[in-house]
Scaffold this motif. Structure first.
Motif, PDB file in Angstrom:
ATOM      1  N   LYS A 298       0.832  -1.211   0.000  1.00  9.90           N
ATOM      2  CA  LYS A 298       0.000   0.000   0.000  1.00  9.90           C
ATOM      3  C   LYS A 298       0.862   1.256   0.000  1.00  9.90           C
ATOM      4  O   LYS A 298       1.816   1.372   0.760  1.00  9.90           O
ATOM      5  N   THR A 299       0.523   2.194  -0.874  1.00  8.37           N
ATOM      6  CA  THR A 299       1.209   3.488  -0.904  1.00  8.37           C
ATOM      7  C   THR A 299       0.194   4.585  -1.192  1.00  8.37           C
ATOM      8  O   THR A 299      -0.486   4.544  -2.210  1.00  8.37           O
ATOM      9  N   ASN A 300       0.105   5.534  -0.302  1.00 11.13           N
ATOM     10  CA  ASN A 300      -0.751   6.691  -0.520  1.00 11.13           C
ATOM     11  C   ASN A 300       0.053   7.910  -0.949  1.00 11.13           C
ATOM     12  O   ASN A 300      -0.442   8.764  -1.698  1.00 11.13           O
ATOM     13  N   LEU A 301       1.293   7.985  -0.476  1.00 11.30           N
ATOM     14  CA  LEU A 301       2.168   9.109  -0.832  1.00 11.30           C
ATOM     15  C   LEU A 301       3.609   8.629  -0.804  1.00 11.30           C
ATOM     16  O   LEU A 301       4.002   7.857   0.071  1.00 11.30           O
TER      17      LEU A 301
ATOM     18  N   GLU B  33       3.335   0.364  -9.815  1.00 11.98           N
ATOM     19  CA  GLU B  33       3.326   0.101  -8.372  1.00 11.98           C
ATOM     20  C   GLU B  33       2.712   1.265  -7.599  1.00 11.98           C
ATOM     21  O   GLU B  33       2.108   1.070  -6.546  1.00 11.98           O
ATOM     22  N   PHE B  34       2.891   2.464  -8.128  1.00 13.95           N
ATOM     23  CA  PHE B  34       2.425   3.658  -7.417  1.00 13.95           C
ATOM     24  C   PHE B  34       1.224   4.292  -8.108  1.00 13.95           C
ATOM     25  O   PHE B  34       0.944   5.481  -7.924  1.00 13.95           O
ATOM     26  N   ASN B  35       0.531   3.490  -8.895  1.00  8.94           N
ATOM     27  CA  ASN B  35      -0.666   3.965  -9.575  1.00  8.94           C
ATOM     28  C   ASN B  35      -1.716   4.410  -8.555  1.00  8.94           C
ATOM     29  O   ASN B  35      -2.062   3.672  -7.637  1.00  8.94           O
ATOM     30  N   GLY B  36      -2.217   5.617  -8.714  1.00  7.77           N
ATOM     31  CA  GLY B  36      -3.238   6.145  -7.810  1.00  7.77           C
ATOM     32  C   GLY B  36      -2.694   6.809  -6.560  1.00  7.77           C
ATOM     33  O   GLY B  36      -3.465   7.356  -5.762  1.00  7.77           O
ATOM     34  N   SER B  37      -1.390   6.789  -6.363  1.00  8.35           N
ATOM     35  CA  SER B  37      -0.800   7.426  -5.182  1.00  8.35           C
ATOM     36  C   SER B  37      -0.356   8.849  -5.508  1.00  8.35           C
ATOM     37  O   SER B  37      -0.365   9.280  -6.661  1.00  8.35           O
ATOM     38  N   ILE B  38       0.045   9.574  -4.480  1.00 10.85           N
ATOM     39  CA  ILE B  38       0.543  10.944  -4.642  1.00 10.85           C
ATOM     40  C   ILE B  38       2.071  10.903  -4.646  1.00 10.85           C
ATOM     41  O   ILE B  38       2.689  10.385  -3.712  1.00 10.85           O
ATOM     42  N   ILE B  39       2.676  11.418  -5.711  1.00  5.27           N
ATOM     43  CA  ILE B  39       4.133  11.520  -5.776  1.00  5.27           C
ATOM     44  C   ILE B  39       4.518  12.942  -5.368  1.00  5.27           C
ATOM     45  O   ILE B  39       4.105  13.917  -5.997  1.00  5.27           O
ATOM     46  N   TRP B  40       5.294  13.025  -4.308  1.00  8.78           N
ATOM     47  CA  TRP B  40       5.582  14.322  -3.684  1.00  8.78           C
ATOM     48  C   TRP B  40       7.019  14.755  -3.950  1.00  8.78           C
ATOM     49  O   TRP B  40       7.958  14.059  -3.599  1.00  8.78           O
TER      50      TRP B  40
END
Length: 361
Positions: free
Chosen positions: A192-195, A227-234
């Motif tokens: 799981k990755t949100n950000l 892998e980070f689809n739908g997450s926030i890249i900061w």
């Protein structure tokens, strides 16, 4: 002589006995000081200061990890979600967390200033800009809300074999560092990755690989982006390093139709975070905790271990996904950050995990 005097009188003389004990105690103290001096001198002369640092490091790890509330035993009838809520509830001091959160907000670390989610221009405009000032009535379409439980992941090799994956994924909001891969390491780091943070070097490389089909690294970059689809890249270092890499990366993922959000701070985060905690050259881990402290009620931290071996002497790679050599004191002051995290753990501000998370398969 003392023994003869006592035998002749047949009665114990308390003054003499006390004097004997005092002499013996003095001898032991002198012997201890001489031995300690000899040990320290031998270590410094024979092996140098680095070996003494290792002795201190091992002592620090042994004295702290044994008291950390980080071992999770999950019976079959208890879900990882209930386990993590119980662990956090028993360890986190809500009053202290509220006080620190208020202090962070007072110093400008609110979500609408630290994580500005990029919005594509309306119409045919293609120029990418990351504005930092907005009208007073401006309302962003997307923003970070307040979360009950958050997990912050570093990328230290201490995560290998930890089996913390399910526990990490059970948090409401999961933050990772520099798009560290999860595939192949799911049992230890979760999925799981949100950000996630992204530094300029990796942003430049990903933009290059994604831009043309002929590049051999394109598929690797596409797999990582999935892998980070739908997450926030900061872009946590936006405003401190050149923005061209971030602009190029954003332009590329928009053209490729990749479904992910990019975000950036309204000010130079590393410098302000360093000033707040009085630590220079801060890592992404401390930056992530600083924003989490303002938007999370209960925080668990995993994968922060700035040492090359454990207290038992087991080697620990710098990253769990690659074996590289890193100087923990030259580029970032990670030992200082580690001490800060230990202190925050002791005071109930965070739950700092450095051991295995025992879970049911």
């Amino acid at each position: 002589m003392l023994f003869k005097i006592r035998k002749e009188k047949q009665k114990p003389n308390m003054r003499v006995i006390i004097l004997e004990y005092f002499i013996l105690l003095s001898c032991f103290c002198v012997f201890g000081i001489i031995s300690l001096y000899g040990f320290a001198t031998g270590v410094l002369n024979a092996n140098g200061w680095a070996h003494l640092d290792l002795h201190i490091t091992r002592s620090l790890i042994k004295s702290t990890t044994s008291t950390l509330p980080n071992r999770t035993i999950a019976p079959q009838h208890i879900s990882p979600l209930k386990v993590i809520h119980t662990l956090l509830e028993n360890h986190i001091d809500n009053q202290k967390v509220s006080e620190l959160s208020a202090l962070l907000l007072e110093n400008g670390f609110s979500a609408n200033r630290t994580v500005l989610i990029y919005e594509k221009p309306i119409g045919n405009k293609t120029e990418i800009k990351f504005p930092r000032k907005f009208p007073k009535n401006y309302k962003p379409k997307k923003f970070l809300r307040f979360y009950n439980t958050c997990a912050i992941l570093g990328s230290a090799g201490i995560l290998l074999g930890s089996r913390c994956g399910k526990e990490i994924d059970s948090h409401d909001f999961v933050m990772r560092s520099n798009m560290a891969p999860t595939i192949g390491f799911e049992d230890d780091v979760g999925v799981k990755t949100n950000l996630t943070t992204l530094n300029s070097e990796k942003a430049k490389l990903l933009a290059k690989c994604l831009s043309r089909r002929k590049y051999k690294c394109r598929q690797v970059a596409l797999d990582l982006m999935k892998e980070f689809n739908g997450s926030i890249i900061w872009f946590s270092k936006y405003g401190v390093v050149k923005s061209s890499a971030y602009v190029s990366f954003t332009d590329t993922i928009i053209k490729q139709g990749l479904k992910t959000d990019v975000s950036y701070p309204a000010f130079g985060m590393p410098r302000r975070v360093g000033s707040f905690w009085n630590i220079s050259s801060v890592s992404s881990g401390l930056v992530l905790y600083t924003i989490a402290g303002a938007v999370c009620r209960k925080v668990s931290m995993y994968g922060f271990f700035p040492f090359h071996e454990t207290a038992s002497g087991r080697p620990v790679p710098h990253h769990y996904y690659e074996n590289v050599i890193f100087n923990y004191t030259k580029r970032h002051h990670m030992p200082d950050e580690y001490k800060l995290f230990l202190k925050l753990n002791r005071t109930g501000h965070i739950r700092f995990v450095t051991d295995k998370c025992l879970q049911d398969d």
